[in-house]
Design an enzyme around this catalytic site. Structure first.
Site, mmCIF file in Angstrom:
data_model
loop_
_atom_site.group_PDB
_atom_site.id
_atom_site.type_symbol
_atom_site.label_atom_id
_atom_site.label_comp_id
_atom_site.label_asym_id
_atom_site.label_seq_id
_atom_site.Cartn_x
_atom_site.Cartn_y
_atom_site.Cartn_z
ATOM 1 C CG ASP A 94 3.778 -4.283 -0.779
ATOM 2 O OD1 ASP A 94 3.616 -3.489 0.167
ATOM 3 O OD2 ASP A 94 2.940 -5.154 -1.082
ATOM 4 C CG ASP A 97 0.871 -2.133 2.284
ATOM 5 O OD1 ASP A 97 1.939 -1.923 1.659
ATOM 6 O OD2 ASP A 97 0.384 -3.259 2.412
ATOM 7 C CE1 TYR A 272 3.511 -9.615 -1.993
ATOM 8 C CE2 TYR A 272 3.550 -8.262 -0.003
ATOM 9 C CZ TYR A 272 3.307 -8.401 -1.360
ATOM 10 O OH TYR A 272 2.859 -7.328 -2.086
ATOM 11 C CD GLU A 518 -3.003 -3.051 -2.324
ATOM 12 O OE1 GLU A 518 -2.292 -2.469 -1.484
ATOM 13 O OE2 GLU A 518 -3.673 -4.075 -2.070
#
Length: 554
Positions: A94, A97, A272, A518
């Protein structure tokens, strides 16, 4: 950054003849190029489009194909699902990571598919359609694998807690690859609904170019291929949306197995969590199934559940992997122009009212409830990864601008009506901010322009490429030797849209500043079609300017 003021030269007498003659000679040239100078910064939207699609190749998990263009990546996650006895190799990481989170991955694929549905012609003209289809199929191939039986969908591979203790390349992973699923005893209607939406939307994309694959996607996403008053023969994917159709237009399975996925998969809550619940995803999934099949049963669901599930109740100012209401409301409101939907006009008008609330809030034309903006003009929803909301807003505004133009309508806001050109103009301003027209003079699309984030919070990009150095890099070794380095990342994460600046347009390019540096797949996905649309618009403008006669007056 404040621009240095140039010293002004004051002239009190008439200019010399040579100066006047010079000015006259240059007058024609200046007039001819004035349209270029008057438009502010000019961006290469074609380059942005190409790079945005390249990003998804950086995020691939699994065995990489022969035509992989991002050369610093290699195979990874080749044993995913092995412990559970299923093949879960593939899909997307995603962000920075190596966890494969089902909900944001599904939303990414839905948005990629939607952007191709709306702007396929423009993407094709730019020569990037094949890459867009590859990006979508890399995700849907994984979803087909993850949907192992009618009532089982694998929701996640790996977990954030153990993954975040390590700073490793995906090719060196030593972290847990535990897989988690939803089923009848552990429901996840939100994840199931979004995955159904992704596969239904993708089935539309592949309907002409790959009809067999399109049918396979619908086989997993669709609830029921044949509806009768007495019985329904279910496909293998019928329960994916969390609905069973019984006795014509009744959806009961969702009521029986309804639930939030993060209540049954605890490891996802810190990363999430489904804050909005599952009702928006059930409506969203049903509407995408209606678009894919033209089966009235799905439209009836969207209409009949509109109030109870919040479709015509929630007035939103954001659209994201978690909150689908704004996208749902805009999709539903577009149905009003079709004669066959007139019988549902009253409910669809209520959907449109909520859709207009979202659009007007982005345009700062609501009565009190508007999206905040930075001093530099960027929409600002929240501190962490704000660009995800900017990119989805840019997409919805651009797409709705096209809809208004094609249907000869205007957007009705409290502050007055807005035409399609103004809406597209604002969407363009958000994209231009992303590409460098901002107080930091920085592109937040990595690899685009002369200045962009060089220390993106991304494990694979921040460590020497596996192809260059195959020596194993351990869990803490990555933190010790690579994470804290002041130097730029050795690998450029081309096409990634980072989290972006704060509410005052400030941005700190540090690897440890994950709130801003990120990038996520769902940040970039909505921009693909917007770049293509703006490229077409600029090409048309250049063509029109070239055909303008040069007229000089002195």
């Amino acid at each position: 950054m404040a621009m240095e003021k140039k010293k002004q030269r004051h002239c009190y007498g008439p200019a010399p003849k040579t100066t006047r003659r010079f000015a006259e000679l240059w007058g024609v040239l200046l007039i001819s190029i004035f349209p270029i100078l008057n438009t502010g910064l000019a961006f290469d939207y074609g380059d942005a489009l190409k790079k945005s699609l390249l990003y998804f190749e950086s995020q691939r998990s699994g065995r990489l194909p022969y035509n992989q263009r991002v050369a610093w990546r290699h195979h990874s996650g080749l044993t995913d699902g092995l412990e559970q006895g299923v093949d879960l190799v593939g899909g997307y990481y995603d962000a920075g990571d190596h966890v494969k989170f089902g909900l944001p991955m599904a939303f990414t694929v839905t948005m990629l598919s939607w952007t191709v549905i709306e702007f396929q012609h423009q993407i094709a003209i730019a020569g990037e359609l094949e890459h867009a289809l590859e990006a979508i199929k890399w995700g849907t191939d994984y979803f087909i694998k993850a949907h192992t039986s009618p009532n089982v969908l694998w929701a996640e591979v790996g977990d954030g807690d153990t993954d975040h203790y390590c700073w490793q390349r995906p090719e060196d992973m030593t972290t847990s690859r535990q897989a988690y699923k939803i089923d009848e005893d552990h429901p996840g209607s939100d994840l199931a609904g979004e995955t159904a939406a992704a596969m239904a939307a993708a089935s539309i994309v592949f309907k002409k170019t790959n009809p067999h694959y399109s049918h396979l996607l619908l086989h997993h996403a669709q609830q029921c291929t044949e509806i009768s008053y007495h019985e329904c023969h279910f496909t293998s994917g019928q329960r994916l949306l969390g609905i069973v159709i019984k006795d014509y237009a009744l959806f009961e399975f969702g009521d029986k197995y309804r639930g939030k996925y993060d209540e049954n998969i605890g490891v996802v809550k810190s990363y999430y969590a489904s804050v909005s619940g599952y009702k928006d995803e059930l409506l969203w999934g049903a509407l995408w199934l209606y678009k894919a099949t033209d089966n009235e049963i799905y439209l009836e669901y969207v209409i009949n559940k509109a109030h109870f599930f919040g479709g015509i109740g929630w007035a939103m100012t954001e659209f994201s992997w978690d909150v689908k209401y704004a996208g749902l409301q805009i999709m539903a409101s577009k149905l009003l122009v079709e004669e066959k939907h007139r019988e549902h006009g009253e409910t669809l008008e209520q959907y449109r009212s909520k859709a207009e609330h979202y659009l007007c809030s982005c345009l700062n034309k609501n009565n009190g409830t508007n999206v905040d903006r930075t001093p530099g003009g960027l929409l600002h929803i929240r501190q962490w990864n704000n660009m995800q909301y900017v990119s989805t807003a840019a997409f919805l505004l651009t797409m709705y601008s096209d809809f208004l133009q094609n249907s000869n309508q205007k957007l009705n806001c409290h502050g007055g009506s807005v035409d399609h050109e103004e809406i597209l103009g604002f969407a363009k301003s958000q994209v231009d901010y992303i590409l460098g027209s901002n107080p930091m003079n920085m592109s937040y699309l990595v690899g685009f322009g002369p200045k962009y984030p060089a220390r993106v919070h991304h494990r694979g990009a921040s460590i020497v490429s596996y192809r260059e150095n195959k020596a194993f890099i351990g869990c803490t070794q990555g933190y010790d030797n690579w994470y804290g380095r002041e130097e730029p990342n050795p690998n450029v994460l081309v096409g990634a849209l980072v989290g972006g600046p704060d509410c005052q347009d400030n941005f700190t390019d540090l690897r440890s500043n994950y709130m801003q540096t990120e990038a996520c797949t769902y940040n970039t996905a909505p921009l693909v079609g917007v770049f293509a649309k703006l490229l077409q618009m600029e090409d048309q403008k250049s063509h029109d300017d070239l055909n303008q006669p040069l007229v000089a007056s002195f």
